[in-house]
Design a protein around this motif. Sequence first.
Motif, PDB file in Angstrom:
ATOM      1  N   TYR A  23      26.054 -13.691 -10.736  1.00 18.44           N
ATOM      2  CA  TYR A  23      24.740 -13.049 -10.689  1.00 18.44           C
ATOM      3  C   TYR A  23      24.649 -12.095  -9.499  1.00 18.44           C
ATOM      4  O   TYR A  23      25.317 -12.291  -8.477  1.00 18.44           O
ATOM      5  CB  TYR A  23      23.636 -14.110 -10.623  1.00 18.44           C
ATOM      6  N   GLU A  24      23.788 -11.070  -9.674  1.00 14.49           N
ATOM      7  CA  GLU A  24      23.688 -10.022  -8.660  1.00 14.49           C
ATOM      8  C   GLU A  24      23.350 -10.603  -7.284  1.00 14.49           C
ATOM      9  O   GLU A  24      23.934 -10.207  -6.282  1.00 14.49           O
ATOM     10  CB  GLU A  24      22.628  -9.006  -9.096  1.00 14.49           C
ATOM     11  N   TRP A  25      22.415 -11.559  -7.267  1.00 17.24           N
ATOM     12  CA  TRP A  25      22.007 -12.124  -5.969  1.00 17.24           C
ATOM     13  C   TRP A  25      23.173 -12.855  -5.287  1.00 17.24           C
ATOM     14  O   TRP A  25      23.242 -12.933  -4.062  1.00 17.24           O
ATOM     15  CB  TRP A  25      20.792 -13.047  -6.125  1.00 17.24           C
ATOM     16  N   GLU A  26      24.097 -13.339  -6.093  1.00 19.70           N
ATOM     17  CA  GLU A  26      25.245 -14.062  -5.509  1.00 19.70           C
ATOM     18  C   GLU A  26      26.264 -13.111  -4.870  1.00 19.70           C
ATOM     19  O   GLU A  26      27.058 -13.525  -4.041  1.00 19.70           O
ATOM     20  CB  GLU A  26      25.963 -14.881  -6.589  1.00 19.70           C
ATOM     21  N   ALA A  74      35.613 -13.526  -6.119  1.00 17.69           N
ATOM     22  CA  ALA A  74      35.610 -13.681  -7.576  1.00 17.69           C
ATOM     23  C   ALA A  74      34.191 -13.883  -8.101  1.00 17.69           C
ATOM     24  O   ALA A  74      33.296 -14.324  -7.371  1.00 17.69           O
ATOM     25  CB  ALA A  74      36.474 -14.876  -7.965  1.00 17.69           C
ATOM     26  N   GLN A  75      34.029 -13.571  -9.383  1.00 21.48           N
ATOM     27  CA  GLN A  75      32.783 -13.932 -10.072  1.00 21.48           C
ATOM     28  C   GLN A  75      32.874 -15.380 -10.542  1.00 21.48           C
ATOM     29  O   GLN A  75      31.996 -16.192 -10.286  1.00 21.48           O
ATOM     30  CB  GLN A  75      32.545 -12.989 -11.240  1.00 21.48           C
TER      31      GLN A  75
END
Length: 140
Positions: A23-26, A74-75
């Motif tokens: 997620y973007e916030w992460e 990493a994602q």
Amino acid sequence: MFHTQSDVVFVKALKVEAVIGVYEWERAITQPLLIDIVLETDISRAAASDDVNDALNYKEVCDDVSAWCQDIKAQLLEYLAGQIADKLLEKYPCHKITLSIAKPTAIKQADAVGVQITRYAQASSNVSDNQADNSLSDDA
Ligand SMILES: Nc1nc2c(c(=O)[nH]1)N=C([C@H](O)[C@@H](O)CO)CN2
């Protein structure tokens, strides 16, 4: 071939702060990861010599894994685990690695979530080289 021993060097709950998540916030923060590593390796030289130079050095493993986690950003935990296992197998003399990576703060209702993978070193090509050598000398 019969195996008469089975040895491991392990690391439990190595804590690393890294960028990880889909997620973007992460992508804008770091989160804690807890990493367990079991490296199956022959410890007999180190057990006989009492010399760290003969050992698969767990301090080096911890330093490498921490640095790789921070570099990879990493994602998915799956991707991170695969990359780290490949790098460990390439760098360290071990035939099997079991690696788990947990995110202890990702899901409020859970103590931790994560993945565990097992990877094997590729079989040595020496066997076929020797067989090739033998077949040559048989012909002579
Ligand atoms: N199997 C996975 N599922 C999820 C992952 C993952 O890495 N592997 N990651 C997320 C998010 O980043 C999550 O940790 C945020 O709370 C969701 N599912």
